[in-house]
Scaffold this active site. Structure first.
Site, PDB file in Angstrom:
ATOM      1  N   HIS A 255       9.040   2.528   0.037  1.00 60.57           N
ATOM      2  CA  HIS A 255       9.269   1.669   0.315  1.00 60.57           C
ATOM      3  C   HIS A 255      10.289   1.425   1.306  1.00 60.57           C
ATOM      4  O   HIS A 255      11.651   0.677   0.749  1.00 60.57           O
ATOM      5  CB  HIS A 255       9.302   0.858  -1.231  1.00 60.57           C
ATOM      6  CG  HIS A 255       8.786   0.673  -2.038  1.00 60.57           C
ATOM      7  ND1 HIS A 255       8.436  -0.616  -2.052  1.00 60.57           N
ATOM      8  CD2 HIS A 255       7.715   1.574  -3.278  1.00 60.57           C
ATOM      9  CE1 HIS A 255       6.887  -0.393  -2.902  1.00 60.57           C
ATOM     10  NE2 HIS A 255       7.478   0.438  -3.632  1.00 60.57           N
ATOM     11  N   ASP A 318       8.008   5.769  -6.378  1.00 58.49           N
ATOM     12  CA  ASP A 318       6.870   4.249  -6.619  1.00 58.49           C
ATOM     13  C   ASP A 318       5.836   4.551  -5.845  1.00 58.49           C
ATOM     14  O   ASP A 318       6.488   4.260  -4.148  1.00 58.49           O
ATOM     15  CB  ASP A 318       7.583   3.508  -7.032  1.00 58.49           C
ATOM     16  CG  ASP A 318       7.422   2.591  -6.266  1.00 58.49           C
ATOM     17  OD1 ASP A 318       9.104   3.208  -6.373  1.00 58.49           O
ATOM     18  OD2 ASP A 318       7.795   1.165  -6.277  1.00 58.49           O
ATOM     19  N   GLU A 319       4.380   4.301  -6.179  1.00 60.29           N
ATOM     20  CA  GLU A 319       3.858   4.015  -5.368  1.00 60.29           C
ATOM     21  C   GLU A 319       4.274   4.855  -3.613  1.00 60.29           C
ATOM     22  O   GLU A 319       3.608   4.364  -2.726  1.00 60.29           O
ATOM     23  CB  GLU A 319       4.219   2.053  -4.344  1.00 60.29           C
ATOM     24  CG  GLU A 319       3.646   1.491  -5.673  1.00 60.29           C
ATOM     25  CD  GLU A 319       4.211   0.070  -6.119  1.00 60.29           C
ATOM     26  OE1 GLU A 319       2.893  -1.022  -6.415  1.00 60.29           O
ATOM     27  OE2 GLU A 319       5.016   0.143  -5.152  1.00 60.29           O
ATOM     28  N   ALA A 320       4.356   5.760  -3.503  1.00 60.80           N
ATOM     29  CA  ALA A 320       3.910   6.689  -2.170  1.00 60.80           C
ATOM     30  C   ALA A 320       2.937   6.966  -1.509  1.00 60.80           C
ATOM     31  O   ALA A 320       2.517   8.332  -1.322  1.00 60.80           O
ATOM     32  CB  ALA A 320       5.496   7.955  -2.453  1.00 60.80           C
TER      33      ALA A 320
END
Ligand code: TNX
Length: 504
Positions: A255, A318-320
């Protein structure tokens, strides 16, 4: 007519039963106290923070009543007709945030062990006045308050919401208004998602291009925006005066596209990526093997920590999906010690539980029960934001004009009918700090959009976080919620009038 006190319509004061979140214990009595034009707010303490709470209460009651409501400090018995505030530091039963509110024919007495308790008692008092109390122009009254006693304290210490100011920027005035609305429902944690692929929203003096370049984009190609450090400090101070802790989030190692656009030297190949204004996730990553990455992170966390009086800094995590798993572990462990080196505790989305967590760190559950359990097994605590229940950016129904659907549709009922202590098998009440309802802003560009997605669902989460679970049912709650429509309207909140609720 021995009427059941209603919503404040027909001059009847709202009953105790309509207060959200529902108080721990209440003993209503028939009759009402009437606040008259000569009423005063008398503080039986000289503590500066008790006086400040009294001033805030006076400020919230003055516009609609048109009364002067002077605030004075006094000892001894308070004469009739007034609102008395007393601090009783020894009163353990009230806890850090609890209060006792007694309304008799003679007046209102609010007692708490701490200023926060006085503040929350004041919010209950607001809700016991007719909804018109929330308008900013003078109303005729009368200003009746139902008689009886309320004894109240919260179930959880962490009662929060999150606003994503990265996908669409939302400015200082909007955030302060949100803090006001949170206060009315006794919420005390505001998590600000300050950076993402589509925009970087907080000025970092040692890396200025983060905002001068990375702040200029937003989802859908809008103009973006950012907080200067002064803006941000103003928000933090405004929140603090209302017992709200602001939790800043800088999301990493994923992100981060806006950061990489601002400083291409942070990428592994040094090539600038294109700015992104779409809604994809999982494509960007900091360069884990580069020492400059850690200088960058250290500078950012140092400046953010200096702006943060509270104990927590949120590092995302998150969501790496574009970071190799072994790199993720190495990175996160290093980040945790950077956060600690600046005197703060780390909080991250539950993926951080893949790494070795310290017991003082916190994981935010949103998706994967196994990761939530793994955080708890390591002795860390959880903040509960289960996406099918607590995500305020999910549509209410397929017809909702904005919102996402990946976690399902979340009706007002769904947002109320869950319990943090039974949500994830293996996670018990004592593992949980509390509840947070996040609003991701891919589809929320304006204040009206935020209002629509947040309200009335946020009130349900506020009650889940504050009130005991015993006796909480949708069947009763929906009637109580209905009485808040005139209050929300008076406050200018563009809430979604869901047909599930028997609005009047
Ligand atoms: C998942 S939940 C995300 C965000 C998105 C959101 C949209 C989480 C930790 N990450 O990046 O904005 O879904 O609902």
């Amino acid at each position: 007519m021995a009427a059941e006190p209603g919503s404040g319509a027909q001059g009847l004061p709202p009953g105790f039963a309509t207060v959200i979140p529902q108080p721990l214990a209440q003993a209503p009595e028939p009759g009402a106290f009437v606040l008259e034009p000569n009423a005063r707010i008398v503080v039986r303490s000289t503590a500066a923070d008790a006086m400040r709470v009294a001033q805030l209460l006076a400020r919230s009651l003055r516009p609609a009543t048109g009364y002067r409501l002077p605030v004075a400090s006094a000892r001894g018995v308070v004469p009739g007709g007034n609102i008395a505030l007393a601090l009783t530091p020894g009163d353990r039963a009230l806890g850090e945030e609890g209060y006792r509110l007694v309304v008799t024919q003679q007046g209102v007495t609010l007692t708490a062990a701490r200023p926060a308790g006085l503040f929350y008692g004041g919010q209950t008092l607001r809700q016991l006045l007719p909804a018109a109390i929330e308008t900013d122009v003078r109303q005729p009254g009368p200003w009746r308050i139902a008689l009886g006693t309320i004894h109240d304290r919260p179930r959880f210490a962490w009662r929060g919401t999150m606003l994503d100011v990265a996908r669409h920027f939302h400015g200082v005035d909007e955030v302060e208004r949100l803090i006001d609305l949170m206060s009315l429902y006794k919420l005390n944690r505001l998590h600000l998602h300050l950076s993402d692929d589509q925009g970087w929203r907080i000025s970092i003096r040692s890396w200025p291009r983060l905002t001068t370049v990375g702040g200029r984009t937003a989802v859908g190609g809008g103009k973006g925006g950012y907080f200067t450090q002064r803006d941000y400090s103003r928000i933090v101070a405004y929140a603090r005066a209302r017992f709200v802790d602001v939790i800043p989030e800088i999301d990493m190692p994923g992100h981060v596209n806006a950061a990489l656009v601002s400083y291409p030297k942070l990428t592994c190949d040094g090539i600038a990526p294109s700015p992104r204004t779409d809604m994809e996730v999982g494509y960007s990553s900091l360069c884990i093997g580069k020492e400059l990455t850690y200088r960058f992170v250290n500078d950012v966390i140092r400046e953010i920590a200096a702006l943060t009086p509270g104990p927590y800094v949120h590092v995302g995590g998150d969501e790496a999906h574009s970071t190799r798993p072994e790199d993720y572990l190495a990175f996160m462990e290093r980040i945790e010690s950077i956060v600690r080196s600046h005197g703060k505790r780390m909080i991250g989305w539950e993926e951080v539980a893949r790494t070795k967590l310290r017991r003082t760190s916190v994981a935010q559950h949103w998706y994967d029960p196994a990761l939530a359990r793994r955080a708890v097994e390591q002795g860390a605590k959880l903040v509960m934001s289960p996406s099918p229940k607590a995500y305020l950016d999910m549509k209410y129904t397929p017809d909702s004009p904005i919102g996402l659907t990946w976690a399902g549709m979340t009706s007002v009922r769904d947002a109320y009918t869950w319990d943090p202590a039974t949500q994830v098998p293996g996670v018990r009440e004592r593992d949980i700090l509390g509840v947070e309802a996040p609003l991701w802003s891919e589809t929320a560009a304006t204040q009206a959009d935020v209002d629509y997605l947040m309200f009335p669902r946020l009130l349900g989460h506020a009650e889940i976080a504050w009130s005991p679970s015993a006796g909480r049912t949708w069947g009763r709650y929906k009637w109580r919620l209905a009485t808040h429509a005139p209050r929300l309207r008076a406050l200018g909140v563009a809430f979604y009038a869901s047909p599930e609720v028997p609005w009047r």
